[in-house]
Motif scaffolding. Structure first.
Motif, short mmCIF file in Angstrom:
data_model
loop_
_atom_site.label_atom_id
_atom_site.label_comp_id
_atom_site.label_asym_id
_atom_site.label_seq_id
_atom_site.Cartn_x
_atom_site.Cartn_y
_atom_site.Cartn_z
N ASN A 4 0.84 -1.19 0.00
CA ASN A 4 0.00 0.00 0.00
C ASN A 4 0.88 1.24 0.00
O ASN A 4 1.84 1.33 0.76
N LYS A 5 0.52 2.20 -0.84
CA LYS A 5 1.33 3.41 -0.96
C LYS A 5 1.41 4.14 0.38
O LYS A 5 2.43 4.74 0.72
N SER A 6 0.31 4.05 1.15
CA SER A 6 0.29 4.77 2.42
C SER A 6 1.19 4.11 3.47
O SER A 6 1.43 4.68 4.54
N ASP A 7 1.71 2.92 3.15
CA ASP A 7 2.54 2.22 4.13
C ASP A 7 4.03 2.54 4.01
O ASP A 7 4.85 1.96 4.73
N LEU A 50 1.15 -0.33 -4.76
CA LEU A 50 2.43 -0.34 -5.46
C LEU A 50 2.77 -1.77 -5.83
O LEU A 50 2.58 -2.70 -5.04
N HIS A 51 3.32 -1.93 -7.02
CA HIS A 51 3.83 -3.22 -7.45
C HIS A 51 5.29 -3.29 -7.02
O HIS A 51 6.08 -2.39 -7.29
N VAL A 52 5.63 -4.35 -6.29
CA VAL A 52 6.99 -4.46 -5.76
C VAL A 52 7.73 -5.56 -6.52
O VAL A 52 7.22 -6.67 -6.64
N GLU A 53 8.92 -5.23 -7.02
CA GLU A 53 9.74 -6.26 -7.67
C GLU A 53 11.05 -6.39 -6.90
O GLU A 53 11.72 -5.39 -6.66
N VAL A 54 11.39 -7.60 -6.56
CA VAL A 54 12.67 -7.83 -5.91
C VAL A 54 13.67 -8.14 -7.00
O VAL A 54 13.51 -9.11 -7.75
N GLU A 106 5.97 -7.87 6.70
CA GLU A 106 4.61 -7.72 7.22
C GLU A 106 3.74 -6.76 6.41
O GLU A 106 2.53 -6.79 6.50
N LEU A 107 4.39 -5.90 5.60
CA LEU A 107 3.61 -4.93 4.82
C LEU A 107 3.38 -5.39 3.39
O LEU A 107 2.51 -4.88 2.70
N LEU A 108 4.20 -6.34 2.95
CA LEU A 108 4.07 -6.80 1.56
C LEU A 108 2.98 -7.85 1.48
O LEU A 108 2.88 -8.74 2.33
#
Lengths: 366, 297, 161, 281
Positions: free
Chosen positions: A7-10, A181-185, A199-201
């Motif tokens: 979340n963008k707010s996180d 948000l899309h997260v890429e590692v 915990e946020l992902l």
């Protein structure tokens, strides 16, 4: 490659989690102004160390003024200390303690510039490794954030990058609507950071939407130049004395603004800072735009006029970097265009060169 | 208005009265303009003038820009009132000769504070604060002026204290120090503030001198403070307030606040306004026997 | 009639830039007359108060001086006729500059002291030392190093100091 | 983590005043281990530092065939050289190096050599001159050696003793000259600029010969032109460039000519290489 959503707010919470894990966190922040609403006041966004998740500007604004260069290649770096004792000198080496650092909110152009700096400072360049740079580099993780609103000075697509490129990134974030948000590692370092943020992902990312979002932003770029023919044109030494250098460069006033804000400019000076019998030898930023930069002791100056210095800068970006260090010299962040007090525009040079390269006869006829 | 200027510039170039006309042209994006050197009469159409024309052009008349000036015997320059003040100041300091310069004055209604703030029109939200209370909107020293030049009374003390300076002056001493400390933390010494200044005319700047090296070249606090104080001190009574140093700063440091404060001090102490008279000596190279000395023990 | 020696917690460093025609001789007279004055002052002799470039004062503060003292001939007495008048104007503006920058202008003292005024010299110096002592240490430019990478150096420097 | 910017300490064992403002230092490493591991080849340079003033780049003026100490020779012009000039015997200076490429001595086997130098540019040549002379003594691998050297005036000539020594040597032609107006009454050499003397008085035969030129950029340019008129080919001409440097490691970005960094790709270049470079020196 692992993906997730966030979340963008996180993001504030992310910063807090990273701080709790004893990491040094650097994020874009707004700097205080004397008069916030005055006509002269501009938002001054810079990368600064943050102590809490509040007040960060990750994903807001466009580009911090300073870029991430100064966190890897410090603007003032003590190389060693010395002390004079009569005729003897003692050298006191510096054992810097490098904290693990996370830089969050880095734009793709800045992230792409790291590889270029690395090619200069690492041992790939003539076998000499700048320990200060490489140590910092090895302890820094970059969390990049795709651009959403490029401005009229951005030209990353002209130098083979894009507003959503993950080049040089460790963990890449892209806005995919609905405040997510899309997260890429991307790398191992990115994975380690992602573990801290566990915990946020949430779940899986949405690759299709991410690509669509990226393509939409790419459309918004207005300043598009053709950089493909530049290098070949510059390789021809006859073009080094082309009339265009002088014509375009005569208004240059020789301040170093473009080089100091540039994420790939790496020139430095080594000076002694002395106090009494002790002192430090320090490495400080320098700029090829200064008139004494190449001045010989004899008084001879190979780049005696300002247009020659700007010519060197352009050559450095589009010829020296790719030829000598085999990395791109320009990442299209547009900082030099925004910073230039007299609107000397690197993309004007690019356009002119591309024009000359593709229409060699037309120019000669003139 | 700009048509009249273009016609005059064309005539000057055609008659060979001047070698070059320094003016403004469209920049590389719609919010920007750029300095241009017109050498051929047919190029005068490139000249423009509107509130986006921020640059202080007299900086190219400074002897530091030797290369640009090569081969120019007589130069015509388009000047807003504040730029003409800079030219006048350069002449008063013997950096220029009046007859080398042909001044094309333009009536000015103020300029935008930063190109980024340009939204198609000039209004209170984006008018540079230096333009508030300006008394040279109708320029004072010109060779050509489009239309009839009205008489303006410029005898009164100029511009009230800038709002920013007043805000800072109200702060406690240590708060003010802290403010500069955080602001100067960003400075990396690109010297854009020096290079855009029409008055910085030393052949070798004191900060580039190495023997002795008065100002540390490094961008740490000592070096940065020392540089900005020295810069401000060197401009006392000479700064004509074009505000270019702040605009040029790539890190958004308001370096011209020092100059604005010193402008007030000079005015209070010596009732001197730089850039209005071709003959007046600037206040630090002259004296009066009865100058204030209330601080001297 | 020596003064009583008092031990203070803080001894300010005071840098004095003085004209050789008046104040320096005045201080010399104070010395040869066996007058006591505060030992915190370190003097630099210059040919005229007009020679005192504000750069000297900036450098003095930068190098750790807590107060700067400037002194020249009384108006009208300048060996070069007008040097002290220029010095006066320069300092009027420089003091305001330092004030705007956030440095207490009480730390900069300007005085006229002639070669005969040995007593005035001792009085002014003693009073100024006392004033600077109360103000405390000058906010050093290098007292904190923001970059943690350089912390080691500072510690090392402090250890060896 | 080794610090590439940290110099080794050296003691000045001897100071020689060569000419007004020009000094030679004889230097020895203080650390024995460093001294034992140190080696260099002719043509390379180092970063010499006066602590408190900074670093400056000079060539190593001594020959690798005489390894008992290294020598540097400099003229007092700026902050660092002024600080160095104030040092005396027994003082410590810092040294980083050797950096850069070397003169291609192997390629010169069996050839005649002409060394052409001007002013303070003799030290880099001196290193290679002694190197070649010593090697020739060992196995006669070079042909005739000639030296053309000039300075602004008689007193500005450096290595006066060695000029005499070379003058006395058999198999060595020593041509010395001073610029017009710089001669004294007892001057026995030529009068005229180096390229001029080279072309009009000395007239070397280009056959099987290599010319090694060092001097200010303007002299290099004219010397090359003179040599070309004499029939020398570009690959027969070698020079060493002296651009301003700070790091010597290819990082500080100021010595480049186009994409060639003088510090790591130079300082020795042939005229062929120089001709391929943009006009930036």
């Amino acid at each position: 490659m692992k993906t997730a959503t966030l979340n963008k707010s996180d993001i504030g919470k992310c910063i807090d989690l990273l701080l709790q894990a004893d990491l040094r966190v650097i994020a874009p922040r707004l700097q205080p102004q004397v008069d916030e609403d005055g006509p002269d006041a501009l938002e001054v966004l810079t990368f600064t160390e943050v102590k809490s998740g509040e007040g960060h500007q990750v994903g807001k604004g466009l580009l911090p003024l300073n870029g991430v260069k100064e966190f890897l290649f410090a603007k003032h770096e003590p190389l060693f200390a010395y002390e004079k004792r009569g005729k003897k000198i003692e050298i006191i080496p510096v054992h810097h303690e490098y904290p693990q650092t996370v830089i969050i909110g880095v734009r793709p152009c800045d992230a792409a510039s790291i590889a270029s700096l690395e090619s200069v400072f690492s041992d790939a360049n003539a076998g000499f490794e700048d320990p200060f740079f490489t140590e910092r580099r090895s302890r820094t993780t970059f969390i990049t954030y795709s651009c959403t609103a490029p401005d009229s000075s951005c030209f990353c697509t002209s130098v083979e990058l894009s507003p959503d490129s993950a080049k040089g990134s460790d963990l890449h974030l892209t806005e995919i609507g609905d405040g997510r948000l899309h997260v890429e590692v991307i790398t191992k370092a990115g994975e380690a950071v992602a573990k801290q943020l566990q915990e946020l992902l949430k779940g899986e990312g949405d690759q299709a939407t991410r690509e669509k979002a990226g393509a939409e932003v790419t459309e918004k770029l207005t300043r598009i130049r053709d950089s493909a023919p530049i290098m070949d044109w510059l390789m021809d030494t006859a073009n080094f004395d082309d009339e265009m250098w002088q014509r375009l460069g005569e208004k240059c006033i020789g301040c170093g603004a473009c080089t100091f804000v540039c994420p790939t400019c790496h020139c430095f000076d080594i000076v002694d800072e002395n106090k009494g019998s002790k002192g430090y030898r320090v490495k400080i930023w320098d700029s090829c735009q200064f008139d004494h930069f190449t001045l010989h002791a004899s008084g001879h100056n190979p780049r005696d006029w300002q247009y020659k210095r700007y010519r060197n800068r352009f050559n450095c970006k589009f010829k020296i970097y790719p030829e000598k260090f085999e990395t791109p010299g320009c990442v299209g962040c547009g900082r030099c265009i925004r910073a230039c007090p007299v609107n000397l525009d690197i993309t004007e040079y690019m356009a002119e060169v591309a024009h000359k390269a593709t229409n060699p006869n037309a120019i000669k006829a003139e | 208005m700009i048509e009249q200027i273009r016609n005059q510039a064309r005539q000057l170039l055609e008659n060979g009265d001047v070698d070059v006309v320094i003016g403004y042209a469209e920049g590389s994006d719609p919010s920007r303009t750029t300095p241009i050197f017109i050498r051929k009469a047919e190029d005068v159409e490139k000249l423009i003038y509107d509130p986006r024309c921020i640059n202080s052009l007299p900086l190219y008349l400074n002897k530091r820009h030797e290369y640009t000036r090569k081969g120019w015997k007589k130069t015509a320059i388009i000047g807003k009132g504040c730029d003409i003040r800079a030219i006048v100041q350069l002449i008063a300091e013997n950096q220029l000769k009046r007859d080398e310069i042909y001044i094309l004055g333009v009536p000015c209604e103020g300029v935008v504070s930063h190109p980024e703030k340009w939204d198609g029109s000039l209004h209170d939200g984006n008018r540079a604060s230096k333009c508030i209370g300006c008394d040279v909107m109708i320029p004072h020293e010109t060779d050509f002026f489009p239309g009839e030049k009205p008489d303006v009374d410029r005898s009164s003390p100029y511009e009230a204290t800038s709002k920013n300076v007043a805000t800072l002056m109200e702060l406690e001493l240590d708060k003010r120090f802290a403010f500069w400390r955080t602001d100067f933390d960003r400075c990396f010494k690109c010297y854009a503030c020096r290079e855009v200044c029409p008055h910085c005319s030393c052949n070798t700047c004191i900060t580039d001198e190495t023997m002795p090296s008065w100002i540390d070249p490094a961008a740490h606090k000592k070096g940065v403070f020392s540089w900005h104080l020295t810069r401000a001190m060197h401009l006392v009574g000479r700064c004509t307030g074009c505000g270019e140093c702040t605009r040029a700063c790539p890190m958004g440091i308001q370096v011209d606040l020092f100059n604005q404060r010193m402008k007030e001090v000079v005015q209070e102490s010596y009732s001197y306004k730089p850039g209005y008279s071709l003959e007046d000596k600037h206040p630090l190279i002259t004296y009066k026997v009865d100058d204030r000395e209330d601080f001297i023990k | 009639m020596g003064k009583k020696i008092v031990i203070h917690d803080f001894e300010p460093k005071i840098m004095a830039f003085v004209c050789k025609w008046c104040t320096y001789s005045g201080a010399d007279l104070a010395g040869t007359s066996r007058m006591d004055y505060s030992p915190n002052v370190r003097m630099i002799r210059l040919p005229c108060s007009g020679r005192i470039d504000p750069q000297f004062m900036i450098k003095a503060f930068e190098q750790g001086a807590d107060g700067v003292f400037i002194s020249g001939c009384h108006p009208g007495d300048c060996h070069y006729n007008e040097g002290n008048y220029y010095a006066r104007r320069r300092n009027t503006t420089f003091r305001q500059l330092m004030d705007f920058h956030g440095i207490d202008i009480e730390r900069i003292e300007f005085s006229w002291i002639s070669a005969a005024e040995a007593i005035k010299w001792t009085e002014v110096i003693d009073a100024f030392t006392e004033k600077v002592r109360e103000l405390g240490r000058h906010p050093q430019y290098d007292d904190e190093v923001v970059d943690p990478y350089a912390q080691f150096l500072v510690q090392k420097d402090q250890e060896s100091a | 983590m080794s610090n590439i910017y940290q110099p080794d300490l050296m003691t000045i064992t001897k100071v020689i005043q060569e000419a007004p403002g020009i000094k030679t230092f004889h230097l020895k490493f203080q650390d024995e281990e460093v001294a034992n591991n140190f080696s260099f080849e002719t043509g390379q340079f180092g970063e010499y530092s006066a602590f408190g003033a900074g670093e400056s780049t000079f060539c190593i003026a001594s020959s690798p065939t005489r390894p008992e100490h290294i020598e540097c020779c400099f003229r007092e012009t700026g902050k660092v050289t002024a600080a160095l000039a104030n040092l005396t015997e027994g003082d410590t200076i810092g040294f980083r190096g050797p950096y850069g490429n070397t003169f291609p001595l192997d390629d010169w086997k069996g050839k005649n050599l002409i060394f052409i130098g001007g002013g303070i540019a003799l030290p880099p040549l001196r290193s290679v001159i002694w190197n070649c002379l010593d090697l020739r003594e060992q196995d006669g691998r070079f042909g005739h050696i000639s030296i053309v050297y000039g300075a602004r005036s008689v007193q500005d000539l450096v290595y006066k003793r060695e000029i005499e020594e070379w003058n006395q040597m058999e198999n060595v032609t020593m041509v010395k000259t001073v610029d017009p107006g710089g001669e004294t009454d007892d001057w026995d050499g030529h009068v005229g600029f180096v390229p001029h003397v080279l072309e009009n008085d000395f007239k070397p035969d280009p056959e099987n010969t290599v010319a090694i030129v060092c001097g200010p950029p303007i002299m290099i340019k004219f010397a090359f032109e003179a040599l070309e008129r004499l029939g020398f080919k570009q690959e027969q001409m070698v020079t060493t460039m002296e651009n301003r440097m700070k790091c010597g490691l290819g990082k500080c970005g100021r010595c480049n000519i186009g994409s060639v960094y003088v510090c790591i790709d130079g300082p020795v270049f042939t005229a062929t290489q120089l001709a391929a470079l943009p006009n930036d020196f």
